[in-house]
Enzyme design. Structure first.
Site, PDB file in Angstrom:
ATOM      1  N   SER A  20       1.049  -1.177  -0.053  1.00  0.00           N
ATOM      2  CA  SER A  20       0.021  -0.035  -0.094  1.00  0.00           C
ATOM      3  C   SER A  20       1.062   1.296  -0.012  1.00  0.00           C
ATOM      4  O   SER A  20       2.015   1.301   0.472  1.00  0.00           O
ATOM      5  CB  SER A  20      -0.942   0.109   1.340  1.00  0.00           C
TER       6      SER A  20
ATOM      7  N   TYR B 249      -1.762  -0.509  10.335  1.00  0.00           N
ATOM      8  CA  TYR B 249      -1.904  -0.929   8.928  1.00  0.00           C
ATOM      9  C   TYR B 249      -0.625  -0.543   8.202  1.00  0.00           C
ATOM     10  O   TYR B 249      -0.122  -1.443   7.351  1.00  0.00           O
ATOM     11  CB  TYR B 249      -3.141  -0.518   8.433  1.00  0.00           C
TER      12      TYR B 249
HETATM   13  P1  NAP Z   1     -11.684  -5.539   0.215  1.00  0.00           P
HETATM   14  O1  NAP Z   1     -12.553  -4.990  -0.693  1.00  0.00           O
HETATM   15  O2  NAP Z   1     -12.224  -5.237   1.920  1.00  0.00           O
HETATM   16  O3  NAP Z   1     -11.667  -7.067   0.104  1.00  0.00           O
HETATM   17  C1  NAP Z   1     -11.003  -7.750   1.162  1.00  0.00           C
HETATM   18  C2  NAP Z   1     -10.671  -9.059   0.680  1.00  0.00           C
HETATM   19  O4  NAP Z   1      -9.864  -9.878   1.645  1.00  0.00           O
HETATM   20  C3  NAP Z   1     -12.070 -10.056   0.795  1.00  0.00           C
HETATM   21  O5  NAP Z   1     -12.170 -11.006  -0.288  1.00  0.00           O
HETATM   22  C4  NAP Z   1     -11.852 -10.689   2.180  1.00  0.00           C
HETATM   23  O6  NAP Z   1     -12.798 -11.985   2.177  1.00  0.00           O
HETATM   24  C5  NAP Z   1     -10.655 -11.048   2.084  1.00  0.00           C
HETATM   25  N1  NAP Z   1     -10.065 -11.253   3.508  1.00  0.00           N
HETATM   26  C6  NAP Z   1     -10.018 -10.473   4.655  1.00  0.00           C
HETATM   27  N2  NAP Z   1      -9.495 -11.123   5.665  1.00  0.00           N
HETATM   28  C7  NAP Z   1      -9.208 -12.111   5.341  1.00  0.00           C
HETATM   29  C8  NAP Z   1      -8.681 -13.363   5.734  1.00  0.00           C
HETATM   30  N3  NAP Z   1      -8.081 -13.269   7.141  1.00  0.00           N
HETATM   31  N4  NAP Z   1      -8.411 -14.389   5.234  1.00  0.00           N
HETATM   32  C9  NAP Z   1      -8.819 -14.585   3.782  1.00  0.00           C
HETATM   33  N5  NAP Z   1      -9.365 -13.638   3.224  1.00  0.00           N
HETATM   34  C10 NAP Z   1      -9.603 -12.420   3.966  1.00  0.00           C
HETATM   35  O7  NAP Z   1     -10.081  -5.078   0.270  1.00  0.00           O
HETATM   36  P2  NAP Z   1      -9.367  -4.325  -0.883  1.00  0.00           P
HETATM   37  O8  NAP Z   1      -9.598  -2.987  -1.013  1.00  0.00           O
HETATM   38  O9  NAP Z   1      -9.598  -5.254  -2.114  1.00  0.00           O
HETATM   39  O10 NAP Z   1      -7.949  -4.495  -0.489  1.00  0.00           O
HETATM   40  C11 NAP Z   1      -7.174  -5.409  -1.054  1.00  0.00           C
HETATM   41  C12 NAP Z   1      -5.718  -5.385  -0.708  1.00  0.00           C
HETATM   42  O11 NAP Z   1      -5.141  -4.311  -1.069  1.00  0.00           O
HETATM   43  C13 NAP Z   1      -5.529  -5.183   0.741  1.00  0.00           C
HETATM   44  O12 NAP Z   1      -4.263  -5.877   1.159  1.00  0.00           O
HETATM   45  C14 NAP Z   1      -5.303  -3.913   1.165  1.00  0.00           C
HETATM   46  O13 NAP Z   1      -4.602  -3.580   2.236  1.00  0.00           O
HETATM   47  C15 NAP Z   1      -4.850  -3.375  -0.336  1.00  0.00           C
HETATM   48  N6  NAP Z   1      -4.951  -2.008  -0.520  1.00  0.00           N
HETATM   49  C16 NAP Z   1      -5.972  -1.521  -0.565  1.00  0.00           C
HETATM   50  C17 NAP Z   1      -6.323  -0.318  -1.014  1.00  0.00           C
HETATM   51  C18 NAP Z   1      -7.582   0.454  -1.180  1.00  0.00           C
HETATM   52  O14 NAP Z   1      -7.797   1.928  -1.298  1.00  0.00           O
HETATM   53  N7  NAP Z   1      -8.701  -0.446  -1.456  1.00  0.00           N
HETATM   54  C19 NAP Z   1      -5.321   0.737  -0.951  1.00  0.00           C
HETATM   55  C20 NAP Z   1      -3.920   0.141  -0.609  1.00  0.00           C
HETATM   56  C21 NAP Z   1      -3.925  -1.265  -0.505  1.00  0.00           C
HETATM   57  P3  NAP Z   1     -14.088 -11.911   3.007  1.00  0.00           P
HETATM   58  O15 NAP Z   1     -15.194 -11.103   2.354  1.00  0.00           O
HETATM   59  O16 NAP Z   1     -14.637 -13.422   3.051  1.00  0.00           O
HETATM   60  O17 NAP Z   1     -13.682 -11.378   4.612  1.00  0.00           O
END
Ligand code: NAP
Length: 245
Positions: free
Chosen positions: A140, A154
């Protein structure tokens, strides 16, 4: 060679966009989720409707036995893994360090750091004897900003992912495995609501040089490039996809 990918957190957000793009590029896809079975099933059904191959895999990436079982299952059903994307990740509510409980910090580190390390370990164990594989971590932009007063736990977890990417890339380069990370900026997914800030995108957009937040599909494109042979000489890279931020 059949392309087979496991995507942790493949049921929603960046992971789901990556699953759909990977399937469109010919991968058989393991879609991991933790709780939300319906979201995983929707992604799997969409891939199958478009003629692709996909399965849903329930596992908490911070649980070692569940991770080991998931890797055995994905290879039994789809075949030998050629790629892994560690997208599963969590945030928590905005607060300064002085208000954070040990339980909160532990959960962030368990899912974001331990989970990524366990899944990478299981992937490397399988890919190294085959002398081929590609792993992409989702770090991130928070690893650079530190996210003060929001969630420095985080941000620090993502700093760990950056260092882990650099170290693991060097450790497995001679095994024919490439390891890279993408550092997304502000991406419009449900993660922000899960951290108690559903309106976060409107609040942060002014901080982005391009003047807009990103879409999950824009991160997926970078991930798929890193996984592909087009990135054959790229390993240990931390690729910012953040609208110029
Ligand atoms: P999201 O929409 O909240 O989706 C999170 C995903 O992770 C869901 O499929 C969830 O499954 C799964 N998950 C959460 N905890 C888990 C666990 N303990 N074991 C297995 N699966 C788990 O998040 P996102 O925004 O796509 O983020 C994805 C990645 O990108 C993350 O690592 C986040 O830190 C990173 N990121 C995101 C952003 C942003 O702005 N969105 C920016 C920088 C980095 P369930 O629904 O079944 O819980």
């Amino acid at each position: 060679m059949k392309k087979i990918i496991l995507i942790t957190g493949g049921s929603r957000g960046i992971g789901a966009a990556t699953a759909l793009l990977a399937a469109a590029e010919g991968y058989a896809v393991g879609v991991n989720y933790r709780n939300n079975r319906a979201a995983a099933d929707t992604i799997v059904a969409t891939i199958r409707q478009n003629g692709g191959e996909a399965i849903a895999l329930k596992a908490d990436v911070s649980n070692e036995q569940e991770v080991v079982d998931m890797f055995e299952q994905v290879e039994q059903i789809l075949g030998p893994l050629t790629a892994l994307v560690n997208s599963a990740g969590v945030v928590d509510r905005h607060m300064p360090l002085t208000e954070m409980t040990a339980g909160r910090i532990r959960r962030i580190l368990d899912v974001n750091v331990l989970g990524t390390m366990l899944c990478s370990r299981e992937a490397v164990k399988r890919m190294a004897p085959r002398r081929s594989g590609s792993i992409v971590h989702i770090s991130s932009g928070a690893s650079k900003s530190g996210s003060p007063f929001e969630y420095i736990d985080y941000a620090a977890s993502k700093g760990a992912i950056d260092t882990f990417t650099i170290g693991l890339a060097k450790e497995v380069a001679k095994d024919g495995i490439r390891v890279n990370a993408v550092r997304p900026g502000f991406i419009d997914t449900e993660i922000h609501a899960s951290g108690g800030a559903p309106d976060r995108m409107e609040k942060v957009v002014g901080m982005v040089p391009m003047g807009r937040v990103g879409q999950a599909g824009e991160i997926a494109e970078a991930i798929l490039w890193l996984l592909s042979e087009k990135a054959s000489y790229t390993s240990g890279a931390l690729v910012d996809v953040a609208g110029g931020r």
